[in-house]
Design an enzyme around this catalytic site. Structure first.
Site, PDB file in Angstrom:
ATOM      1  N   LYS A  50      49.324  43.955  92.385  1.00  0.00           N
ATOM      2  CA  LYS A  50      50.252  44.260  93.540  1.00  0.00           C
ATOM      3  C   LYS A  50      50.313  43.419  94.679  1.00  0.00           C
ATOM      4  CE  LYS A  50      49.788  49.227  92.087  1.00  0.00           C
ATOM      5  NZ  LYS A  50      49.072  50.467  92.391  1.00  0.00           N
TER       6      LYS A  50
ATOM      7  N   GLY B  15      45.459  45.105  86.222  1.00  0.00           N
ATOM      8  CA  GLY B  15      45.416  46.200  87.281  1.00  0.00           C
ATOM      9  C   GLY B  15      46.184  46.099  88.437  1.00  0.00           C
ATOM     10  N   SER B  16      45.807  46.843  89.344  1.00  0.00           N
ATOM     11  CA  SER B  16      46.446  46.951  90.738  1.00  0.00           C
ATOM     12  C   SER B  16      46.198  45.634  91.645  1.00  0.00           C
ATOM     13  CB  SER B  16      46.205  48.251  91.530  1.00  0.00           C
ATOM     14  OG  SER B  16      46.579  49.448  91.027  1.00  0.00           O
ATOM     15  N   THR B  17      45.160  44.865  91.320  1.00  0.00           N
ATOM     16  CA  THR B  17      45.146  43.631  92.016  1.00  0.00           C
ATOM     17  C   THR B  17      46.191  42.758  92.011  1.00  0.00           C
ATOM     18  OG1 THR B  17      44.106  42.518  89.979  1.00  0.00           O
ATOM     19  CG2 THR B  17      42.664  43.440  91.774  1.00  0.00           C
TER      20      THR B  17
END
Length: 556
Positions: free
Chosen positions: A285, A281-283
């Site tokens: 990013k 997921g957005s980790t």
């Protein structure tokens, strides 16, 4: 112990220099373990009796039976009967050093010479028709200790007064097929219980001690040894942090890992922290931002449009719950805007995105034995801009462990150098070996981005009073929920890719994996964590508070 034997052969009529050259070459090949070269120097009759494959197998089997570690050879000497004697010393793991002569028969083989090899020549001291065999037993398995010396596993029942040890200790069982040959070479009996996972597996070679038993040549006893228990193995696990990790997991499916960035010491691991693979997921990013910063595509102040989704290849990629966000790059990172990071990933490109992910540890076997490898498809396999954009926000075909995401945080904390992690208590306090993942400048910018996440963004529930925390939330889809209607404010009327977050209506939290990666104190890092909670909603709601518990325990 001295062992010996001999073989009767015919005397060669060719020159002594030629015979010595043959024997010397044979012994050199033997010392190098080059069984094919040894086999090439046999007589045709010996070659026909024993194929090259069987010849190599018999030598390896004899060495494994004796638990041989090192072979040393003396200078070959010619006997009166034309045979050649080579003194061989075999240092074994179980039976000490065995010494004895091997008598090599040299015969004429047409116009050349060859070794008239027979099976007893695989090991010093064997007589005609004899084969090596052994019986071994293991001593009591050594204890596994925490960094403070308290037991994590001890005695026949592998018990520990620390309840949380069960999450990291691992279990025992029959040797898996792929390990049987290696264990046999160490003298471990075929029916022994060995480490299957966890610390029991990681330190198995140091825990089962030195076997004892008997080594026989046929029916003759040629060596004996008593089993010797190994010394206790100290690990880097901190009981208070391990307890906090298990408590934070609270029986949920997922994993929690805590490490010291400077030393690479693993302080705690709970649940499936080493083995569980999920889209990060957005980790992820953090890595996308690193790639964009290194490529000069962004700066903290660069502005992006405020919108609810971004369109790639005709498909809208929504922000979580259809929220509108954008603004400066700092604000977009803090609010985890898919509408910013998906197009940014496509602009960075698959090649740089993959290269940066690999620098952070993706597609690299972890330093922790038995831990799963986090993966991202090769650049040429990701696909179009939509696929690259999806990868940039931690979806697509990415897979990561809590261990990997703890490593990502530790890399930022270590000013862009990825530390080699360890559980070995002998390394406590030593600065970790590391490799450069991104520049120190980029790492400092990532720290500012991650501190803003905890100060004012999606990760405020990880905040610790008086301690600066740098972190990143993540919420990864577990299944596609096609058919969601776009919210009224969503631009365009194209198909909608479901938001990484709850369900279409924002109420179903079971369809997402919650993530959080962080380190603290941000200005002088002592601990980094990775938290993954499967089917537990948004990272900021569930994974961030869990990470906070572990950070607090590690900071004492």
């Amino acid at each position: 112990m001295v062992v010996g034997g001999g073989t009767v052969v015919a005397v060669s009529s060719l020159g002594s220099d030629e015979r010595q050259e043959l024997v010397d070459a044979y012994v050199r090949a033997w010392a190098a373990g080059d069984y094919a070269a040894m086999h090439d120097r046999l007589t045709d009759r010996a070659k026909n009796a024993e194929s090259a494959v069987a010849f190599a197998r018999d030598h390896r089997r004899a060495l494994a039976t004796a638990t041989a570690e090192v072979l040393r050879f003396g200078e070959p000497t010619e006997r009166d009967d034309g045979r050649w004697t080579v003194d061989v010393a075999v240092r074994t793991r179980v039976f000490g050093t065995l010494r004895g002569p091997v008598v090599l028969p040299v015969e004429e083989d047409g116009d050349a010479l060859g070794i008239a090899w027979t099976s007893e020549l695989v090991f010093p001291g064997l007589k005609k028709g004899e084969r090596l065999r052994r019986t071994t037993t293991l001593p009591e398995r050594a204890s596994i200790l925490a960094r403070d010396g308290s037991p994590l596993a001890s005695g026949p029942d592998r018990s520990s007064p620390l309840a949380a040890a069960s999450d990291i200790r691992g279990s025992l069982g029959p040797a898996p097929d792929e390990r049987q040959e290696a264990l046999r070479k160490l003298g471990v009996p075929a029916d022994a219980q060995v480490g299957i996972n966890g610390l029991e597996r990681i330190f198995d070679d140091r825990l089962h001690g030195t076997p004892g038993g008997e080594l026989r040549a046929g029916s003759r006893l040629i060596a004996t040894a008593r089993p010797r228990k190994a010394p206790a193995v100290r690990t880097t696990i901190a009981p208070s942090v391990q307890t906090a990790a298990v408590t934070a997991l609270a029986g949920r499916l997922g994993g929690v890992v805590a490490v010291r960035p400077r030393t690479g010491e693993v302080l705690a691991a709970a649940g499936i922290g080493f083995s569980g693979l999920q889209p990060p997921g957005s980790t992820f990013k953090v890595i996308t931002a690193a790639a964009a910063l290194e490529a000069g595509k962004v700066s903290l102040g660069k502005r992006f449009p405020v919108q609810t989704a971004a369109t790639l290849e005709g498909v809208d990629l929504q922000n979580a719950n259809g929220e509108a966000c954008g603004g400066t790059f700092l604000e977009a990172f803090a609010e985890s805007c898919n509408s910013v990071f998906a197009p940014l990933g496509a602009e960075v490109g698959a090649a740089r995105l993959v290269k940066t992910a690999e620098a952070f540890g993706f597609n690299q076997p972890p330093a922790i034995p038995g831990a799963a490898t986090s993966t991202i498809p090769r650049a040429g396999e990701i696909g179009d801009d939509l696929a690259v954009g999806s990868s940039a926000i931690g979806q697509g075909r990415l897979q990561a462990t809590a261990l990997e995401m703890a490593t990502v945080a530790a890399t930022v904390a270590l000013e862009g150098r990825r530390p080699v992690l360890t559980l070995d208590g002998r390394r406590i306090g030593e600065r970790a070996e590391s490799t450069r993942a991104v520049s120190a400048r980029t790492a400092r910018t990532l720290e500012r981005l991650m501190r803003e996440v905890v100060r004012s963004g999606t990760g405020t529930s990880a905040a610790i009073k008086g301690v600066p925390v740098a972190g990143k939330t993540g919420t990864a889809e577990l299944k596609q929920t096609q058919g969601c209607e776009p919210p009224p404010e969503a631009p365009g009327a194209g198909p909608i890719a479901p938001a990484p977050g709850a369900g279409c209506d924002g109420t179903d939290t079971s369809d997402t994996t919650a993530w959080f990666t962080a380190y603290a104190p941000a200005d002088d890092p002592e601990v980094a964590v990775g938290v993954m909670l499967v089917g537990q909603g948004a990272g900021g709601d569930t994974a961030a508070p869990a990470a906070r518990q572990v950070l607090q325990a590690a900071l004492g």
